[in-house]
Scaffold this motif. Structure first.
Motif, mmCIF file in Angstrom:
data_model
loop_
_atom_site.group_PDB
_atom_site.id
_atom_site.type_symbol
_atom_site.label_atom_id
_atom_site.label_comp_id
_atom_site.label_asym_id
_atom_site.label_seq_id
_atom_site.Cartn_x
_atom_site.Cartn_y
_atom_site.Cartn_z
ATOM 1 N N ILE B 323 0.863 -1.190 0.000
ATOM 2 C CA ILE B 323 0.000 0.000 0.000
ATOM 3 C C ILE B 323 0.892 1.229 0.000
ATOM 4 N N GLU B 328 -4.649 3.201 -2.761
ATOM 5 C CA GLU B 328 -4.395 1.756 -2.754
ATOM 6 C C GLU B 328 -4.947 1.105 -1.488
ATOM 7 N N ALA B 329 -4.914 1.856 -0.385
ATOM 8 C CA ALA B 329 -5.479 1.331 0.863
ATOM 9 C C ALA B 329 -6.974 1.081 0.687
ATOM 10 N N ALA B 332 -7.594 -1.918 -1.199
ATOM 11 C CA ALA B 332 -7.344 -3.110 -0.397
ATOM 12 C C ALA B 332 -8.413 -3.313 0.674
#
Lengths: 346, 507
Positions: B323, B328-329, B332
């Motif tokens: 991440i 991107e977190a 995810a």
């Protein structure tokens, strides 16, 4: 804004009324913001019409006004994207010149002639992407980056034509510069330049108000840190807005080239960036970003064109035109400050 | 305590047709700490702004200082009347020195030149009196929040203020700093200053208040003298109804937690965070406690990629993921609620509608980027109903909402994503009592539906009330963890002991 909290909580019994009043106030504020300078535009038109003994509202003069405002409208549309993110693009005048030069040079190749238009637009987009990459990826301040490219791209524009004026009397698509679309034969026709400008405004409006990207642009301008934490790819948004500004400067260059059948790297587009910025600010877009509309920009661009045209009509000297236009810029920024006081931002 | 130093009689304040304050009386004596309580929007800030001169009270209002009627107008008026306010958001210039800040607006000059030495010499004794451990030459940017507050107080003392108004002074302070502040406030009381202490926190009012005055909806509910100050009495006065479960919510203890969802493995930035590992399971609410400055927010920022990680990695459902950005977190499945909703969370100029939908616009969009406005409106309306957000409609700007409603708007944005992992950083900071308990039940429901929740909070009763397990950080490291079980509930003392690193906790 604790005061507002206090107000809405203060009277729970009357909270419906208070809330309604709050919405009403917000709506009024939005209308003021949206309508913005439109009354000023109308007043200017009427004022000049009276002062010039009725020479303003003639078909021919209105044609001149819209034709003159067309290129600035296109530049200002791009500038709106940039300023909405809290940035600035000082390089549009230079990019316009470089794009026009590139376009004219391509137009002189016998086989490539018709490709001059995409070549000009593409040249602008490339310079815009370069601006955006420097700002978004290297985290340099937009003012500094575009101040640098204002100078550098101007140099590039001069290099392109070996510092001479490039002519092409038989440039393809010359009609976009000087032709008009006839709506009612002999009565109403619209210059192609103006048609292009309106299309640019329309597409800009669609992007800003009807797409995800548009909301992201407002978000980045409203609160960049929050936008990043919310998962918005801020760098991509920034590159996009400078690319749009460059691309539209390229289109502006093509419009100028088609109109003049010529381009000069030194003179073309000098200080056009200032008119574009003025139009955006006059249109109610906040200099710190996050607030504004493309329709306001259109009105702003028209005000500038009306001002230039009207001052000439009533015989104000060239020198005083500069003074008056400068004062208008300052007045516009003062308005911006005043408007911010009413917003939620503290 | 014969003559009151400050008397406010029938003070009202209207904004347009709305009365934010209605006939409020307030009497404050020299040498007393007068606690002012009330939910967000009860009128505390308005009252304070009248005293500082930022607002003018309505005609008919009367303010007396030392028995003399006064008109307070403009910030200088407040200062001239001997009133100083220590603001929630500190109002210091971080680029200037401590001495320059203390003398701000009253600079000493000799022959037109700034007499820096004289100012530093003048600031020294005041700082010494406050027990400051920094010099007048220090640049304010280098001070901690607690130290900055000392500078604010020093500024007030230097202006010879006799009435000190403190608005939630401990919000940004660690427990140790708060204790030192309390000792200082008591010292100032002994020196004969009158202190108006505004706070949401019952324990502080308990510890400090000689008298408590409660406001509700812009009116005075009443005052309690020291012997009568009791938490349940104050809460009842504040909300006007019985809240039996003020802090504690009924909690169903998980017989066994679900599978591990989030694992942070040896994460470090080698500055504020020095190798931290933690695991959160599905359906579990884990508290992350610690003193301010222990590195909790920094750890969260590393996990979600807001700040680059120097070492360590994150595992989600047993798989290592990389991440690098908050985007991107989110991909995810990790959503993060910031502790600073105005600076890092909300878009104050944008509508609630846009604020709520911001993170899912792309997912909802048609033809790869055209907004689905009906879907967005539906979602915002559902969020308003589900979280009880009070605003005229979904189109109003988020900046105009009260703190609690703003927090719910921000929370709605995260919930719209449907995250597997929710990291909440001080989820109820600056939120009124009613909204707090609503936020607690939202957290509880999320956990019930299988979300892994990590709650960072400095409010120990909050952590104890809502968490299954508490991880305590100290100086950038995990100091330990405490698990709740049927026989032993989480205890404040245990957490504090871990957070401060002392076995014994001084009350």
């Amino acid at each position: 804004m604790p005061e507002n909290g206090a107000i809405t909580k203060a009277a729970p019994a009357a909270s419906g009324g208070a809330a309604a009043q709050e919405t009403k106030r917000q709506r009024t504020r939005m209308i003021i913001r949206a309508v913005g300078m439109l009354p000023v535009l109308l007043l200017l038109c009427i004022g000049f019409h009276v002062l010039s003994d009725g020479r303003f509202f003639t078909g021919q003069n209105i044609g001149i006004v819209v034709q003159q405002s067309a290129v600035n409208t296109v530049l200002a549309a791009g500038m709106t994207f940039v300023i909405l993110t809290g940035g600035i693009d000082l390089s549009v005048g230079s990019i316009l010149a470089a794009s026009a030069m590139a376009g004219l040079i391509v137009s002189k190749f016998p086989d490539l002639g018709p490709l001059w238009l995409p070549a000009a637009v593409l040249t602008g987009a490339v310079f815009g992407i370069l601006n955006g990459a420097l700002i978004a990826l290297l985290r340099l301040p937009p003012f500094i980056v575009t101040l640098g490219s204002l100078t550098a791209v101007r140099g590039a524009a001069r290099l392109l034509g070996a510092d001479t004026t490039v002519f092409n009397p038989s440039i393809p698509y010359a009609f976009i510069g000087n032709g008009a679309v006839t709506l009612i034969p002999g009565v109403v026709s619209i210059p192609w330049l103006w048609v292009i400008a309106l299309l640019v405004i329309l597409v800009s409006w669609l992007v800003l108000k009807r797409t995800v990207l548009g909301v992201h642009i407002y978000a980045v301008g409203g609160n960049e840190s929050a936008a990043r934490l919310a998962g918005i790819k801020v760098w991509a948004v920034l590159i996009f807005v400078y690319a749009v500004s460059g691309l539209l400067a390229g289109l502006g260059g093509a419009m100028q080239a088609a109109r003049l059948y010529a381009a000069n790297g030194l003179q073309l587009g000098q200080s056009y960036e200032l008119d574009a910025i003025t139009a955006v600010i006059l249109g109610g877009t906040s200099f710190v970003g996050g607030i504004g509309s493309i329709w306001g920009t259109l009105v702003g661009a028209l005000i500038i064109a009306v001002l230039s045209n009207g001052l000439i009509l009533i015989g104000v000297s060239d020198v005083w035109q500069y003074v008056i236009k400068g004062l208008v810029i300052i007045g516009a920024v003062a308005l911006d400050r005043y408007r911010l006081q009413g917003s939620a931002r503290t | 305590m014969s003559e009151p130093i400050l008397e406010m009689r029938r003070v009202s304040k209207s904004f347009f047709s709305i009365k934010a304050l209605r006939d409020v009386d307030l009497t404050v004596y020299a040498g007393e700490i007068h606690a002012l309580m009330g939910e967000n929007g009860a009128g505390k800030s308005t009252l304070m702004k009248i005293l500082s001169g930022a607002y003018r009270p309505d005609p008919g209002s009367e303010i007396r200082i030392d028995g003399q009627p006064v008109q307070i107008s403009g910030p200088l008026g407040g200062r001239a009347a001997g009133i100083a306010i220590i603001y929630q958001e500190l109002s210091l210039a971080p680029n200037l020195s401590v001495a320059e800040n203390i003398y701000l607006g009253r600079e000493v000059s000799r022959g037109g030149l700034l007499a820096r030495e004289a100012m530093q010499a003048g600031a020294g004794p005041i700082l010494a009196r406050l027990g400051a451990d920094f010099t007048p030459q220090t640049q304010v940017a280098n001070l901690s929040m607690g130290q900055r507050q000392l500078v604010e107080i020093a500024r007030a003392l230097h202006a010879r203020s006799r009435i000190l108004i403190m608005d939630e002074p401990t919000t940004a302070l660690s427990a140790g700093e708060s204790e030192r502040l309390f000792a200082l406030i008591r010292q100032l009381r002994a020196e004969g200053l009158a202190i108006i202490y505004i706070s949401h926190r019952m324990d502080e009012v308990y510890a400090l208040g000689d008298r408590v005055t409660v406001l509700r909806d812009g009116t005075l509910v009443g005052s309690l003298d020291k012997p009568d100050i009791r938490a349940d009495a104050i809460v009842r006065m504040m909300v006007g109804r019985d809240i039996s479960s003020f802090y504690k919510k009924e909690h169903d203890l998980k017989a066994r937690p679900g599978a591990p969802v989030l694992a942070a493995v040896d994460i470090a930035d080698h500055r504020r965070v020095k190798g931290c590992s933690l695991t959160v399971h599905a359906g579990e609410v884990v508290g992350l406690a610690g003193l301010v400055g222990a590195g909790r927010t920094e750890l969260a920022h590393l996990i979600i990629g807001a700040v680059p990680m120097i070492s360590g990695h994150v595992e989600i459902e047993g798989r290592a993921v990389r991440i690098r950005t908050p985007a991107e977190a989110l991909d995810a499945g990790i959503a993060y609620l910031t502790e600073d909703r105005k600076a890092l969370g909300l878009f104050l100029d944008m509508s609630c509608l846009d604020n709520i939908n911001l993170a899912v616009l792309g997912r909802d969009a048609k033809f790869g980027g055209i907004l689905d406005r009906d879907k967005a409106r539906d979602r915002a309306k559902r969020a308003f109903a589900a979280l009880g957000i009070r605003a005229a409609n979904v189109g109003v700007a988020a900046g105009g909402l009260s703190g609690g409603n703003q927090q719910k708007v921000l929370l709605s944005r995260l919930l719209a994503i449907g995250p597997k992992i929710l990291i909440l950083d001080e989820p109820t900071r600056g939120v009124d009592v009613g909204a707090k308990s609503e936020i607690y039940s939202i957290i509880d429901n999320l956990a019930k539906s299988g979300t892994a929740v990590l709650v960072i909070s400095s409010d120990l009763p909050e952590i104890i009330g809502i968490c299954d397990r508490v991880i305590v950080m100290r100086a950038g490291q995990i100091a330990g963890q405490i698990r709740r079980d049927a026989t032993s509930p989480l205890s404040q003392e245990e957490i504090m002991a871990l957070a401060t690193g002392t076995e014994q906790l001084d009350a």
